[in-house]
Enzyme design. Structure first.
Site, PDB file in Angstrom:
ATOM      1  N   ARG A 279     -30.852 -16.841  60.477  1.00  0.00           N
ATOM      2  CA  ARG A 279     -30.535 -16.161  59.217  1.00  0.00           C
ATOM      3  C   ARG A 279     -30.515 -14.664  59.495  1.00  0.00           C
ATOM      4  O   ARG A 279     -31.565 -14.048  59.684  1.00  0.00           O
ATOM      5  CB  ARG A 279     -31.620 -16.518  58.187  1.00  0.00           C
ATOM      6  CG  ARG A 279     -31.270 -16.184  56.754  1.00  0.00           C
ATOM      7  CD  ARG A 279     -32.524 -16.232  55.882  1.00  0.00           C
ATOM      8  NE  ARG A 279     -33.344 -15.064  56.121  1.00  0.00           N
ATOM      9  CZ  ARG A 279     -34.680 -15.047  56.050  1.00  0.00           C
ATOM     10  NH1 ARG A 279     -35.346 -16.117  55.747  1.00  0.00           N
ATOM     11  NH2 ARG A 279     -35.354 -13.933  56.289  1.00  0.00           N
ATOM     12  N   HIS A 283     -34.045 -13.229  53.289  1.00  0.00           N
ATOM     13  CA  HIS A 283     -33.985 -14.524  52.595  1.00  0.00           C
ATOM     14  C   HIS A 283     -33.023 -14.452  51.408  1.00  0.00           C
ATOM     15  O   HIS A 283     -32.151 -15.308  51.234  1.00  0.00           O
ATOM     16  CB  HIS A 283     -35.393 -14.909  52.139  1.00  0.00           C
ATOM     17  CG  HIS A 283     -35.441 -16.133  51.286  1.00  0.00           C
ATOM     18  ND1 HIS A 283     -35.158 -17.390  51.774  1.00  0.00           N
ATOM     19  CD2 HIS A 283     -35.707 -16.288  49.958  1.00  0.00           C
ATOM     20  CE1 HIS A 283     -35.263 -18.274  50.784  1.00  0.00           C
ATOM     21  NE2 HIS A 283     -35.592 -17.624  49.684  1.00  0.00           N
ATOM     22  N   TYR A 292     -41.738  -9.269  58.227  1.00  0.00           N
ATOM     23  CA  TYR A 292     -42.217 -10.420  59.017  1.00  0.00           C
ATOM     24  C   TYR A 292     -41.391 -10.699  60.281  1.00  0.00           C
ATOM     25  O   TYR A 292     -41.651 -11.652  60.977  1.00  0.00           O
ATOM     26  CB  TYR A 292     -42.286 -11.679  58.150  1.00  0.00           C
ATOM     27  CG  TYR A 292     -40.989 -12.021  57.417  1.00  0.00           C
ATOM     28  CD1 TYR A 292     -39.987 -12.734  58.051  1.00  0.00           C
ATOM     29  CD2 TYR A 292     -40.787 -11.619  56.103  1.00  0.00           C
ATOM     30  CE1 TYR A 292     -38.808 -13.040  57.392  1.00  0.00           C
ATOM     31  CE2 TYR A 292     -39.610 -11.919  55.431  1.00  0.00           C
ATOM     32  CZ  TYR A 292     -38.632 -12.632  56.079  1.00  0.00           C
ATOM     33  OH  TYR A 292     -37.465 -12.919  55.422  1.00  0.00           O
TER      34      TYR A 292
END
Ligand SMILES: Cc1ncc(C[n+]2csc(CCOP(=O)(O)OP(=O)(O)O)c2C)c(N)n1
Length: 407
Positions: A279, A283, A292
């Site tokens: 990805r 998100h 993160y």
């Protein structure tokens, strides 16, 4: 639970009565070896198999990938302009999205998650209708039966039992239909994943489970999601084949999914396909991925970009020149301009649609609530309180789509 002193209770593991060895009649019904995924993800691009890949398919995949990348960028930009509430981008995952759409026949069904608008658009759904739910305008935004695309599913993995139910019912009725269900790596930890795969395998339902392992479930990396050797290995426990594929290699994904669809079609039962991808964006627009993961990880995946990989192959085989590349880019740009223009128009919505097409027969409570709302709307219209565009009569299908764009 112990009911009374005379009830026999199953002792817990570790107690003297626990016998882990199965009774002698039990035998494994399947040799697990053919079900196991390959140790490395299957690839076509950059291997000897690439020379045999159909040029027409490669060019179709290329055009759809470029268009898909542009669609993702445009939808993300619309969130920044306040025209779209949320967009879970599939940038970097376009090969999975496009291949999933292309392997479906007209009568087959797609069961997407919230990240799979692009698969729906590549199947031919109007790009604005595909975004209706994410704008918060209306229910699904399209008629699932018309397109054979189930609603984009936000609760994780719930689309999987839906897909199995549809596939199983089709088989019972003798309809030639296969369901392709998409899910993320995080979704494989859900109970619905287990129930769907188990039922599908036992009943040999014509369904394909397609996991896009994009490395993260929001901020949770795969290593904290599972201790399995791969997500494809989970198939073996259910008694179905697991296939592992490079999710950024569009012809490889197309081939593996086509084989799985054909297996389902011909009565061979379900397959679990895991595509290893990444990805590239956060998100959603509501997430800050720098909290993160590091830039270096993202940069490393740029070298393995699905468009780059395919362009290399097409250029090496003399199938893509600058003129063709420009034509494809211009087509994608025109699609984005049209999408912008249409998304910038304020939709005319009817608050009464809140109650539409939820239940075949409205419950008493909902009838009461609908009556209350209607009365309030009528009262505000009489006093002139209604804002422009509110409660105007409009299509009962919600925001209207345009042309079946994208194929
Ligand atoms: C049943 C359920 N639990 C939690 C959530 C909240 N949630 C939304 S997206 C997400 C992560 C899902 O990750 P993954 O399945 O890997 O899919 P991806 O977003 O990476 O495509 C979570 C936990 C949800 N939508 N549904």
């Amino acid at each position: 639970m112990r009911k009374s002193s005379s009830t026999t209770v199953q002792e817990l593991p570790g107690s003297a009565a626990y016998r882990p060895t199965p009774p002698p009649a039990w035998r494994p019904r399947t040799d697990p070896a053919p079900l196991l995924p390959d140790p490395e993800p299957f690839r076509v691009l950059g291997t000897d198999a690439a020379a045999a890949a159909d040029p027409e398919l490669l060019l179709t995949l290329y055009a759809q990938l470029v268009r898909g990348r542009r669609y993702n960028a445009q939808a993300t930009a619309l969130t920044k302009q306040g025209r779209l509430a949320v967009y879970p981008s599939s940038t970097g995952q376009e090969a999975c999205e496009v291949a999933a759409a292309l392997v479906l026949r007209e009568q087959d069904w797609l069961f997407p998650s919230y990240r799979d608008t692009l698969a729906a658009v590549a199947r031919g759904l109007d790009p604005v209708q595909a975004l209706t739910l994410l704008r918060g305008d209306w229910h699904t935004g399209y008629d699932p039966h018309e397109h054979r695309i189930a609603p984009l599913c936000t609760p994780l993995a719930t689309q999987l039992p839906h897909a199995v139910g549809l596939a199983h019912a089709a088989r019972l009725k003798g309809d030639d239909v296969v369901a392709l269900a998409l899910v993320g790596d995080g979704g494989t930890s859900e109970g619905d994943f287990h129930e769907a795969l188990n039922f599908a395998a036992v009943w040999r339902a014509p369904v394909v489970f397609f996991v896009q392992n994009n490395g993260f479930a929001i901020s949770v990396p795969l290593a904290k999601q599972t201790a399995a050797p791969s997500l494809a290995h989970k198939a073996v426990g259910y008694g179905m084949p697991g296939r592992l594929v490079d999710g950024n290699d569009a012809p490889a994904v197309h081939q593996v999914l086509s084989e799985a669809m054909e297996r389902a079609r011909s009565g061979g039962g379900p397959t679990l396909v895991e595509a290893v991808t990444y990805r590239m964006d956060a998100h959603t627009n509501a997430d800050d991925a720098t909290r993160y993961r590091g830039d270096a990880d993202v940069e490393a995946w740029r070298e393995h970009d699905p468009i780059l990989l395919l362009e290399r192959e097409l250029t090496a085989r003399g199938l893509l020149d600058d003129g063709h590349r420009r034509t494809v880019a211009e087509g994608a740009e025109a699609m984005a301009a049209r999408l912008r223009e249409r998304m910038n128009a304020d939709p005319v919505l009817d608050p009464m649609d809140l109650f539409a097409e939820v239940y075949a027969e409205r419950t008493g409570q909902l009838r009461e609530q609908a009556d209350l709302l209607r009365a309030e709307l009528e009262a505000s219209e009489e006093t002139g309180d209604a804002g422009e565009g509110s409660h105007s009569p409009h299509s009962p299908r919600g925001p209207r789509g345009e042309e079946g764009d994208a194929r």
